[in-house]
Design an enzyme around this catalytic site. Sequence first.
Site, PDB file in Angstrom:
ATOM      1  N   ALA A  10       0.827  -1.226   0.000  1.00 13.15           N
ATOM      2  CA  ALA A  10       0.000   0.000   0.000  1.00 13.15           C
ATOM      3  C   ALA A  10       0.852   1.264   0.000  1.00 13.15           C
ATOM      4  O   ALA A  10       0.326   2.357   0.160  1.00 13.15           O
ATOM      5  CB  ALA A  10      -0.940  -0.011   1.204  1.00 13.15           C
ATOM      6  N   ARG A  34       7.016  -2.386   2.854  1.00 13.96           N
ATOM      7  CA  ARG A  34       8.320  -2.365   3.544  1.00 13.96           C
ATOM      8  C   ARG A  34       8.739  -0.959   3.946  1.00 13.96           C
ATOM      9  O   ARG A  34       9.591  -0.799   4.794  1.00 13.96           O
ATOM     10  CB  ARG A  34       9.391  -2.968   2.623  1.00 13.96           C
ATOM     11  CG  ARG A  34       9.224  -4.455   2.392  1.00 13.96           C
ATOM     12  CD  ARG A  34      10.107  -4.920   1.256  1.00 13.96           C
ATOM     13  NE  ARG A  34       9.772  -4.213   0.023  1.00 13.96           N
ATOM     14  CZ  ARG A  34      10.377  -4.381  -1.147  1.00 13.96           C
ATOM     15  NH1 ARG A  34      11.381  -5.229  -1.244  1.00 13.96           N
ATOM     16  NH2 ARG A  34       9.996  -3.706  -2.223  1.00 13.96           N
ATOM     17  N   SER A 139      -2.428  -9.794 -13.897  1.00 14.68           N
ATOM     18  CA  SER A 139      -1.991  -8.887 -14.973  1.00 14.68           C
ATOM     19  C   SER A 139      -2.381  -9.462 -16.326  1.00 14.68           C
ATOM     20  O   SER A 139      -2.507 -10.685 -16.475  1.00 14.68           O
ATOM     21  CB  SER A 139      -0.468  -8.737 -14.943  1.00 14.68           C
ATOM     22  OG  SER A 139      -0.003  -8.027 -16.074  1.00 14.68           O
ATOM     23  N   TYR A 152       8.255 -12.743 -15.353  1.00 11.71           N
ATOM     24  CA  TYR A 152       7.157 -11.929 -14.796  1.00 11.71           C
ATOM     25  C   TYR A 152       5.818 -12.484 -15.279  1.00 11.71           C
ATOM     26  O   TYR A 152       4.873 -12.662 -14.488  1.00 11.71           O
ATOM     27  CB  TYR A 152       7.314 -10.457 -15.197  1.00 11.71           C
ATOM     28  CG  TYR A 152       6.154  -9.618 -14.707  1.00 11.71           C
ATOM     29  CD1 TYR A 152       5.948  -9.417 -13.339  1.00 11.71           C
ATOM     30  CD2 TYR A 152       5.241  -9.040 -15.590  1.00 11.71           C
ATOM     31  CE1 TYR A 152       4.871  -8.661 -12.874  1.00 11.71           C
ATOM     32  CE2 TYR A 152       4.168  -8.288 -15.138  1.00 11.71           C
ATOM     33  CZ  TYR A 152       3.988  -8.104 -13.777  1.00 11.71           C
ATOM     34  OH  TYR A 152       2.914  -7.368 -13.306  1.00 11.71           O
ATOM     35  N   THR A 187       2.700   3.712 -12.589  1.00  9.32           N
ATOM     36  CA  THR A 187       3.003   3.700 -11.149  1.00  9.32           C
ATOM     37  C   THR A 187       4.530   3.683 -11.045  1.00  9.32           C
ATOM     38  O   THR A 187       5.222   4.024 -12.000  1.00  9.32           O
ATOM     39  CB  THR A 187       2.443   2.419 -10.482  1.00  9.32           C
ATOM     40  OG1 THR A 187       3.085   1.302 -11.105  1.00  9.32           O
ATOM     41  CG2 THR A 187       0.931   2.301 -10.649  1.00  9.32           C
TER      42      THR A 187
HETATM   43  P1  NDP Z   1       4.575  -0.078  -7.522  1.00 13.87           P
HETATM   44  O1  NDP Z   1       6.024  -0.379  -7.699  1.00 13.87           O
HETATM   45  O2  NDP Z   1       4.134   1.333  -7.596  1.00 13.87           O
HETATM   46  O3  NDP Z   1       4.054  -0.703  -6.147  1.00 13.87           O
HETATM   47  C1  NDP Z   1       4.466  -1.984  -5.725  1.00 13.87           C
HETATM   48  C2  NDP Z   1       4.050  -2.187  -4.284  1.00 13.87           C
HETATM   49  O4  NDP Z   1       4.410  -3.527  -3.895  1.00 13.87           O
HETATM   50  C3  NDP Z   1       4.751  -1.233  -3.335  1.00 13.87           C
HETATM   51  O5  NDP Z   1       3.820  -0.768  -2.386  1.00 13.87           O
HETATM   52  C4  NDP Z   1       5.807  -2.101  -2.663  1.00 13.87           C
HETATM   53  O6  NDP Z   1       5.983  -1.680  -1.320  1.00 13.87           O
HETATM   54  C5  NDP Z   1       5.122  -3.476  -2.678  1.00 13.87           C
HETATM   55  N1  NDP Z   1       6.104  -4.542  -2.606  1.00 13.87           N
HETATM   56  C6  NDP Z   1       6.982  -4.931  -3.550  1.00 13.87           C
HETATM   57  N2  NDP Z   1       7.760  -5.926  -3.090  1.00 13.87           N
HETATM   58  C7  NDP Z   1       7.353  -6.155  -1.809  1.00 13.87           C
HETATM   59  C8  NDP Z   1       7.775  -7.061  -0.800  1.00 13.87           C
HETATM   60  N3  NDP Z   1       8.762  -7.931  -1.014  1.00 13.87           N
HETATM   61  N4  NDP Z   1       7.144  -7.027   0.385  1.00 13.87           N
HETATM   62  C9  NDP Z   1       6.141  -6.162   0.608  1.00 13.87           C
HETATM   63  N5  NDP Z   1       5.692  -5.291  -0.298  1.00 13.87           N
HETATM   64  C10 NDP Z   1       6.314  -5.287  -1.497  1.00 13.87           C
HETATM   65  O7  NDP Z   1       3.834  -0.944  -8.638  1.00 13.87           O
HETATM   66  P2  NDP Z   1       2.271  -1.186  -8.954  1.00 13.87           P
HETATM   67  O8  NDP Z   1       1.411  -0.445  -8.028  1.00 13.87           O
HETATM   68  O9  NDP Z   1       2.102  -0.986 -10.411  1.00 13.87           O
HETATM   69  O10 NDP Z   1       2.189  -2.754  -8.682  1.00 13.87           O
HETATM   70  C11 NDP Z   1       1.257  -3.350  -7.802  1.00 13.87           C
HETATM   71  C12 NDP Z   1       0.845  -4.701  -8.366  1.00 13.87           C
HETATM   72  O11 NDP Z   1       0.173  -4.495  -9.599  1.00 13.87           O
HETATM   73  C13 NDP Z   1       1.992  -5.670  -8.648  1.00 13.87           C
HETATM   74  O12 NDP Z   1       1.598  -6.969  -8.252  1.00 13.87           O
HETATM   75  C14 NDP Z   1       2.132  -5.603 -10.160  1.00 13.87           C
HETATM   76  O13 NDP Z   1       2.677  -6.776 -10.698  1.00 13.87           O
HETATM   77  C15 NDP Z   1       0.690  -5.397 -10.563  1.00 13.87           C
HETATM   78  N6  NDP Z   1       0.456  -4.863 -11.886  1.00 13.87           N
HETATM   79  C16 NDP Z   1       0.993  -3.652 -12.240  1.00 13.87           C
HETATM   80  C17 NDP Z   1       0.757  -3.147 -13.509  1.00 13.87           C
HETATM   81  C18 NDP Z   1       1.351  -1.871 -13.995  1.00 13.87           C
HETATM   82  O14 NDP Z   1       1.404  -1.648 -15.223  1.00 13.87           O
HETATM   83  N7  NDP Z   1       1.790  -0.980 -13.141  1.00 13.87           N
HETATM   84  C19 NDP Z   1      -0.126  -3.861 -14.442  1.00 13.87           C
HETATM   85  C20 NDP Z   1      -0.600  -5.131 -13.969  1.00 13.87           C
HETATM   86  C21 NDP Z   1      -0.340  -5.582 -12.722  1.00 13.87           C
HETATM   87  P3  NDP Z   1       7.395  -1.488  -0.588  1.00 13.87           P
HETATM   88  O15 NDP Z   1       8.409  -1.175  -1.624  1.00 13.87           O
HETATM   89  O16 NDP Z   1       7.147  -0.395   0.401  1.00 13.87           O
HETATM   90  O17 NDP Z   1       7.604  -2.805   0.076  1.00 13.87           O
HETATM   91  C1  8X3 Z   2       2.075  -5.044 -15.764  1.00  8.12           C
HETATM   92  C2  8X3 Z   2       1.584  -4.775 -17.135  1.00  8.12           C
HETATM   93  O1  8X3 Z   2       2.055  -5.224 -19.578  1.00  8.12           O
HETATM   94  O2  8X3 Z   2       3.832  -4.213 -18.274  1.00  8.12           O
HETATM   95  O3  8X3 Z   2       1.690  -6.309 -15.338  1.00  8.12           O
HETATM   96  O4  8X3 Z   2       3.283  -6.513 -17.980  1.00  8.12           O
HETATM   97  S1  8X3 Z   2       2.742  -5.214 -18.289  1.00  8.12           S
END
Ligand code: NDP
Ligand code: 8X3
Length: 251
Positions: A10, A34, A139, A152, A187
């Site tokens: 979050a 984290r 995704s 991935y 993001t």
């Molecule tokens: P961000 O990098 O903005 O956010 C990722 C979040 O995951 C952060 O809050 C980070 O928190 C947390 N995180 C990562 N690794 C850990 C860990 N080991 N332990 C705890 N928390 C962790 O990316 P998004 O918001 O885009 O990604 C969120 C989800 O959405 C992911 O699962 C991603 O695969 C998925 N997704 C994203 C897409 C995109 O295009 N952006 C599309 C499809 C899916 P912190 O670093 O504080 O631990």
């Molecule tokens: C994140 C979207 O298309 O970069 O899952 O893999 S993509």
Amino acid sequence: MKKIALVTGATSGIGEACARRLAVNGYNMIITGRRAERLDALARELSEMGVGVITLEFDVRDREAATAAIQGLPPEWQEIDVLVNNAGGAWGLEPEYEGDYNDWDTMIDTNIKGLLTMTRLIVPGMVERNRGHVVNIGSVAGDAAYAGGNVYCATKSAVKALSDGLRIDVAHTSVRVTNIKPGLVETNFSVVRFHGDKERADNVYKGIQPLTGEDIAECVAFAVNAPAHVQVAELLVLATHQASGSVIHRQ
Ligand code: NDP
Ligand code: 8X3
């Protein structure tokens, strides 16, 4: 007592937007990640809205820490109604035969094993209470591989299989399972994927209007707010000029 939602990851992007959206929706929030300072900032913001908030700082790859965090919740916070398994990401975009072992381990340990750990810790209570909702952030990458996506994409295919498997395993209960499958969302995702190379990350979103974390949070709210007899099993959500993981029309 208000219902309780827990969102992993979050501190940024989709997870942060989900936390805000579910708070507006009337949930008390457990927010995890984290980065403690980012959790604290969000907690202050949500508290000012009159929302009850607990922050849990742990790495989802650390099973002991995750267990301690969940088991250590105060009794009145134990009955989690909604789990959003969002924490995750992509590390690297190399061809499979040139991939980095550490990147592979990070993706598999976070996106698959971290999600599984949270599910294992929280869903038994949902089954016992015969209510609850698990929202996994999958995704479009889980539907088909794209160049350099290899590991991935495999982890997000796993999120689909784990969502489908869990849905089968809780079908005798009122617990619901949703797999949300976003396309391009702007993001910190690409900055993380390219190990901090902001310029390369920005190029991912050039010439196309990407989705936002808020767009995905709205989809999560839609699934969670559906009537109790309606289970949104999957949602594939793409930017208008994206057709699949590898077909993106840029202007
Ligand atoms: P961000 O990098 O903005 O956010 C990722 C979040 O995951 C952060 O809050 C980070 O928190 C947390 N995180 C990562 N690794 C850990 C860990 N080991 N332990 C705890 N928390 C962790 O990316 P998004 O918001 O885009 O990604 C969120 C989800 O959405 C992911 O699962 C991603 O695969 C998925 N997704 C994203 C897409 C995109 O295009 N952006 C599309 C499809 C899916 P912190 O670093 O504080 O631990
Ligand atoms: C994140 C979207 O298309 O970069 O899952 O893999 S993509």
